[in-house]
Design a protein around this motif. Sequence first.
Motif, PDB file in Angstrom:
ATOM      1  N   GLU A 107    -118.678 -35.854  25.259  1.00 30.08           N
ATOM      2  CA  GLU A 107    -117.257 -35.656  25.495  1.00 30.08           C
ATOM      3  C   GLU A 107    -117.010 -35.734  26.997  1.00 30.08           C
ATOM      4  N   PRO A 108    -116.284 -36.752  27.482  1.00 28.97           N
ATOM      5  CA  PRO A 108    -115.964 -36.772  28.916  1.00 28.97           C
ATOM      6  C   PRO A 108    -115.096 -35.556  29.246  1.00 28.97           C
ATOM      7  N   PHE A 109    -115.473 -34.841  30.277  1.00 30.63           N
ATOM      8  CA  PHE A 109    -114.792 -33.603  30.651  1.00 30.63           C
ATOM      9  C   PHE A 109    -114.586 -33.635  32.161  1.00 30.63           C
ATOM     10  N   ALA A 110    -113.385 -34.026  32.579  1.00 31.04           N
ATOM     11  CA  ALA A 110    -113.077 -34.259  33.991  1.00 31.04           C
ATOM     12  C   ALA A 110    -113.432 -33.090  34.914  1.00 31.04           C
ATOM     13  N   PRO A 111    -113.318 -31.832  34.498  1.00 33.78           N
ATOM     14  CA  PRO A 111    -113.704 -30.752  35.407  1.00 33.78           C
ATOM     15  C   PRO A 111    -115.186 -30.771  35.815  1.00 33.78           C
ATOM     16  N   LEU A 112    -116.022 -31.521  35.090  1.00 35.49           N
ATOM     17  CA  LEU A 112    -117.430 -31.656  35.463  1.00 35.49           C
ATOM     18  C   LEU A 112    -117.659 -32.777  36.473  1.00 35.49           C
ATOM     19  N   ASP A 113    -116.613 -33.549  36.806  1.00 34.19           N
ATOM     20  CA  ASP A 113    -116.708 -34.596  37.833  1.00 34.19           C
ATOM     21  C   ASP A 113    -117.047 -33.955  39.174  1.00 34.19           C
ATOM     22  N   LEU A 114    -117.422 -34.782  40.149  1.00 34.90           N
ATOM     23  CA  LEU A 114    -117.655 -34.261  41.493  1.00 34.90           C
ATOM     24  C   LEU A 114    -116.461 -33.415  41.914  1.00 34.90           C
ATOM     25  N   LEU A 115    -116.730 -32.353  42.643  1.00 34.94           N
ATOM     26  CA  LEU A 115    -115.680 -31.415  43.019  1.00 34.94           C
ATOM     27  C   LEU A 115    -114.625 -32.052  43.909  1.00 34.94           C
ATOM     28  N   LYS A 116    -113.398 -31.629  43.673  1.00 31.99           N
ATOM     29  CA  LYS A 116    -112.288 -32.088  44.514  1.00 31.99           C
ATOM     30  C   LYS A 116    -112.490 -31.571  45.936  1.00 31.99           C
ATOM     31  N   THR A 117    -111.880 -32.261  46.881  1.00 29.81           N
ATOM     32  CA  THR A 117    -112.073 -31.871  48.282  1.00 29.81           C
ATOM     33  C   THR A 117    -111.099 -30.786  48.734  1.00 29.81           C
ATOM     34  N   ASP A 118    -109.930 -30.690  48.099  1.00 35.50           N
ATOM     35  CA  ASP A 118    -108.987 -29.648  48.506  1.00 35.50           C
ATOM     36  C   ASP A 118    -109.349 -28.328  47.814  1.00 35.50           C
ATOM     37  N   ALA A 119    -109.189 -27.236  48.520  1.00 29.54           N
ATOM     38  CA  ALA A 119    -109.622 -25.915  48.043  1.00 29.54           C
ATOM     39  C   ALA A 119    -108.969 -25.518  46.726  1.00 29.54           C
ATOM     40  N   SER A 120    -107.663 -25.747  46.584  1.00 36.39           N
ATOM     41  CA  SER A 120    -107.000 -25.326  45.344  1.00 36.39           C
ATOM     42  C   SER A 120    -107.436 -26.188  44.162  1.00 36.39           C
ATOM     43  N   GLY A 121    -107.619 -27.484  44.384  1.00 43.12           N
ATOM     44  CA  GLY A 121    -108.091 -28.376  43.319  1.00 43.12           C
ATOM     45  C   GLY A 121    -109.502 -28.024  42.887  1.00 43.12           C
ATOM     46  N   LYS A 122    -110.355 -27.726  43.851  1.00 40.31           N
ATOM     47  CA  LYS A 122    -111.741 -27.336  43.584  1.00 40.31           C
ATOM     48  C   LYS A 122    -111.782 -26.029  42.792  1.00 40.31           C
ATOM     49  N   ALA A 123    -110.984 -25.057  43.207  1.00 50.30           N
ATOM     50  CA  ALA A 123    -110.941 -23.760  42.520  1.00 50.30           C
ATOM     51  C   ALA A 123    -110.468 -23.922  41.081  1.00 50.30           C
ATOM     52  N   ALA A 124    -109.439 -24.732  40.869  1.00 48.78           N
ATOM     53  CA  ALA A 124    -108.922 -24.968  39.514  1.00 48.78           C
ATOM     54  C   ALA A 124    -109.976 -25.666  38.644  1.00 48.78           C
ATOM     55  N   GLN A 125    -110.667 -26.623  39.241  1.00 50.41           N
ATOM     56  CA  GLN A 125    -111.706 -27.351  38.521  1.00 50.41           C
ATOM     57  C   GLN A 125    -112.827 -26.404  38.076  1.00 50.41           C
ATOM     58  N   LEU A 126    -113.305 -25.566  38.989  1.00 50.39           N
ATOM     59  CA  LEU A 126    -114.369 -24.622  38.663  1.00 50.39           C
ATOM     60  C   LEU A 126    -113.908 -23.593  37.640  1.00 50.39           C
ATOM     61  N   GLU A 127    -112.677 -23.153  37.743  1.00 55.33           N
ATOM     62  CA  GLU A 127    -112.148 -22.180  36.773  1.00 55.33           C
ATOM     63  C   GLU A 127    -112.075 -22.789  35.375  1.00 55.33           C
ATOM     64  N   THR A 128    -111.730 -24.059  35.268  1.00 52.92           N
ATOM     65  CA  THR A 128    -111.680 -24.732  33.965  1.00 52.92           C
ATOM     66  C   THR A 128    -113.078 -24.796  33.345  1.00 52.92           C
ATOM     67  N   VAL A 129    -114.091 -25.096  34.163  1.00 53.19           N
ATOM     68  CA  VAL A 129    -115.473 -25.103  33.664  1.00 53.19           C
ATOM     69  C   VAL A 129    -115.869 -23.688  33.237  1.00 53.19           C
ATOM     70  N   MET A 130    -115.543 -22.693  34.040  1.00 52.39           N
ATOM     71  CA  MET A 130    -115.858 -21.303  33.693  1.00 52.39           C
ATOM     72  C   MET A 130    -115.200 -20.900  32.372  1.00 52.39           C
ATOM     73  N   ASN A 131    -113.956 -21.294  32.175  1.00 56.60           N
ATOM     74  CA  ASN A 131    -113.262 -20.975  30.927  1.00 56.60           C
ATOM     75  C   ASN A 131    -113.959 -21.609  29.726  1.00 56.60           C
ATOM     76  N   GLU A 132    -114.447 -22.820  29.897  1.00 52.06           N
ATOM     77  CA  GLU A 132    -115.179 -23.510  28.821  1.00 52.06           C
ATOM     78  C   GLU A 132    -116.476 -22.749  28.509  1.00 52.06           C
ATOM     79  N   ILE A 133    -117.165 -22.307  29.537  1.00 52.75           N
ATOM     80  CA  ILE A 133    -118.408 -21.552  29.337  1.00 52.75           C
ATOM     81  C   ILE A 133    -118.121 -20.209  28.670  1.00 52.75           C
ATOM     82  N   ARG A 134    -117.089 -19.513  29.151  1.00 50.74           N
ATOM     83  CA  ARG A 134    -116.730 -18.204  28.566  1.00 50.74           C
ATOM     84  C   ARG A 134    -116.336 -18.328  27.095  1.00 50.74           C
TER      85      ARG A 134
END
Length: 182
Positions: A107-134
């Motif tokens: 399943e392609p899952f964009a939040p697993l792509d290389l991290l975004k360079t802007d702080a808010s985009g990176k934080a949102a991306q990591l939070e989406t992965v964390m939510n999937e794990i939780r």
Amino acid sequence: MLRSVLALLLLVIPAAAHATEAGWALLRDGGHVVLLRHAMVTGTTDPANFDIEKCATQVNLSVRGKQQARKIGALFDARAAPVERVLSSRYCRALDTARTAFREEPEPFAPLDLLKTDASGKAAQLETVMNEIRAYSGSDNVVMVTHLENIMALTGISPREGEAVIVEPQGDGLRVLGRVTF
């Protein structure tokens, strides 16, 4: 000096082997989330003409990386509980690692792509992965194929190419339960 280096290697190699065996024991039990760094690649940086839709414009798996991905799949088949689901970064090296290792379309899952360079985009991306794990509570294993910087941001660990990091949610972050090196 040479004796010191050899002695250090003799101490480190058994520790890595023990860590890998402990990781397999966890995966045999099932119910775990695995962050898997994609297998070995041909270069270090995507070219300037990078296009996520075109593998020819990306760093891709090397011949050794393809062999490593096959080994990952064979060992998961032989030593772990079934893999319920495989999510992957949309980068070709991650998708190809997942396809080769687990012989299914991930399943392609964009939040697993290389991290975004802007702080808010990176934080949102990591939070989406964390939510999937939780959210995971199955009895089989879930594999998330991603990149070095993502795993480092989530766990503080710097895995080798093709290394698996077994995690569980703990508070606002992740607890590393074990590792498997291929």
